[in-house]
Design a protein around this motif. Structure first.
Motif, short mmCIF file in Angstrom:
data_model
loop_
_atom_site.label_atom_id
_atom_site.label_comp_id
_atom_site.label_asym_id
_atom_site.label_seq_id
_atom_site.Cartn_x
_atom_site.Cartn_y
_atom_site.Cartn_z
N GLU A 1 0.65 -1.09 0.03
CA GLU A 1 -0.02 -0.10 -0.29
C GLU A 1 0.92 1.25 0.07
O GLU A 1 0.46 2.10 -0.74
N PHE A 2 2.04 1.20 0.70
CA PHE A 2 2.84 2.26 0.54
C PHE A 2 3.41 2.51 -0.59
O PHE A 2 3.63 3.80 -1.10
N PHE A 3 3.73 1.44 -1.42
CA PHE A 3 4.33 1.89 -2.64
C PHE A 3 3.24 2.27 -3.53
O PHE A 3 3.61 3.06 -4.42
N GLU A 4 2.11 1.84 -3.50
CA GLU A 4 1.08 2.47 -4.26
C GLU A 4 0.68 3.88 -3.90
O GLU A 4 0.59 4.67 -4.94
N PHE A 5 0.86 4.24 -2.61
CA PHE A 5 0.63 5.50 -2.24
C PHE A 5 1.73 6.59 -2.79
O PHE A 5 1.71 7.69 -3.41
N ALA A 6 3.07 6.02 -2.81
CA ALA A 6 4.02 6.62 -3.09
C ALA A 6 4.03 6.89 -4.58
O ALA A 6 4.38 8.06 -5.15
N LEU A 7 3.68 6.00 -5.37
CA LEU A 7 3.52 5.98 -6.79
C LEU A 7 2.45 7.01 -6.94
O LEU A 7 2.78 7.96 -8.10
N LYS A 8 1.33 7.14 -6.39
CA LYS A 8 0.41 8.32 -6.73
C LYS A 8 0.81 9.77 -6.18
O LYS A 8 0.32 10.53 -6.63
N SER A 9 1.74 9.78 -5.34
CA SER A 9 2.15 10.82 -4.75
C SER A 9 3.57 11.26 -5.29
O SER A 9 4.19 12.33 -4.67
N ILE A 10 4.10 10.79 -6.43
CA ILE A 10 5.33 10.97 -6.87
C ILE A 10 5.41 12.26 -7.18
O ILE A 10 6.58 12.91 -6.95
N ASN A 11 4.55 13.19 -7.66
CA ASN A 11 4.65 14.39 -8.18
C ASN A 11 4.91 15.47 -6.63
O ASN A 11 5.20 16.45 -6.85
N ASN A 12 4.70 14.87 -5.47
CA ASN A 12 4.74 15.55 -4.03
C ASN A 12 5.92 14.78 -3.47
O ASN A 12 5.61 14.42 -2.58
N TRP A 13 6.79 14.47 -4.11
CA TRP A 13 7.91 13.81 -3.32
C TRP A 13 8.41 14.17 -1.96
O TRP A 13 8.76 13.36 -1.10
N ASN A 14 8.27 15.78 -1.85
CA ASN A 14 8.78 16.35 -0.57
C ASN A 14 8.04 15.77 0.51
O ASN A 14 8.27 15.73 1.44
N TYR A 15 6.61 15.56 0.22
CA TYR A 15 5.63 15.08 1.25
C TYR A 15 5.99 13.58 1.54
O TYR A 15 5.91 13.40 2.81
N ILE A 16 6.22 12.59 0.51
CA ILE A 16 6.68 11.41 0.97
C ILE A 16 7.95 11.66 1.87
O ILE A 16 8.03 10.60 2.86
N THR A 17 9.03 11.98 1.48
CA THR A 17 10.07 12.35 2.21
C THR A 17 9.97 12.85 3.75
O THR A 17 10.40 12.12 4.55
N ARG A 18 9.29 13.85 3.79
CA ARG A 18 8.77 14.34 5.21
C ARG A 18 8.12 13.17 5.80
O ARG A 18 8.31 13.38 7.02
N LEU A 19 7.07 12.85 5.39
CA LEU A 19 6.32 11.66 5.99
C LEU A 19 7.40 10.74 6.70
O LEU A 19 7.15 10.21 7.71
N CYS A 20 7.96 10.02 5.96
CA CYS A 20 9.05 8.96 6.23
C CYS A 20 9.90 9.51 7.40
O CYS A 20 10.14 9.01 8.31
N THR A 21 10.48 10.35 7.20
CA THR A 21 11.46 11.31 8.00
C THR A 21 10.80 11.52 9.19
O THR A 21 11.58 11.39 10.16
N ASP A 22 9.72 12.21 9.31
CA ASP A 22 9.03 12.33 10.70
C ASP A 22 8.69 11.17 11.37
O ASP A 22 8.79 11.24 12.69
N ILE A 23 8.33 10.11 10.76
CA ILE A 23 7.88 8.76 11.33
C ILE A 23 9.22 8.32 11.82
O ILE A 23 9.24 7.94 12.99
N ASN A 24 10.23 8.43 11.20
CA ASN A 24 11.62 7.61 11.68
C ASN A 24 12.09 8.57 12.87
O ASN A 24 12.51 7.88 13.99
N LYS A 25 11.99 9.70 12.84
CA LYS A 25 12.25 10.63 14.05
C LYS A 25 11.35 10.37 15.34
O LYS A 25 11.98 10.18 16.49
N TYR A 26 10.17 10.00 15.14
CA TYR A 26 9.48 9.82 16.16
C TYR A 26 9.75 8.64 16.95
O TYR A 26 9.72 8.27 17.96
N LEU A 27 10.04 7.36 15.99
CA LEU A 27 10.63 6.10 16.41
C LEU A 27 11.95 5.96 17.26
O LEU A 27 12.24 4.82 17.87
N ASP A 28 12.73 7.03 16.89
CA ASP A 28 14.05 7.05 17.33
C ASP A 28 14.08 7.41 18.92
O ASP A 28 13.41 7.98 19.48
#
Length: 117
Positions: free
Chosen positions: A90-117
């Protein structure tokens, strides 16, 4: 997850997404079969499946009703492997649909990663 490793995974995932050309004649039985198919989508020597496995801790897990239902309907006897494969597909499909807004994908994953550290 190390932030530099996550950034590398995100760059590689984006390359996989840009290389992905959906075959309209190909149908998947379920999200798990699509997840297994992601091993065929590659950038260099890395597959989309391997990249998603590497960055799994930094991706959102309950993106659609399918993952939500799988999680909450089976909470007492959750098949972790099945849930993870659904979430990654599902994330692959979501990222594919959102590829034109790649900064959002990057920020989303980075923020999740920071929260879990």
């Amino acid at each position: 997850m190390d932030e530099k490793a996550l950034q590398t995974d995100l760059q590689d995932l984006k390359a996989c997404l840009l290389n992905y050309k959906p075959d309209e004649k190909l149908y998947f039985l379920n999200k798990q079969s699509f997840y297994l198919y992601l091993d065929n989508i590659k950038t260099g020597n890395r597959s989309a499946k391997a990249i998603l496995d590497s960055m799994y801790g930094a991706i959102p897990l309950l993106l659609t009703q399918t993952s939500y239902d799988n999680f909450f309907n089976n909470i007492d006897d959750l098949d972790i492997d099945e849930f993870e494969s659904i979430s990654k597909a599902e994330f692959f499909e979501f990222a594919l649909k959102s590829i034109n807004n790649w900064n959002y994908i990057t920020r989303l994953c980075t923020d999740i990663n920071k929260y879990l550290d």
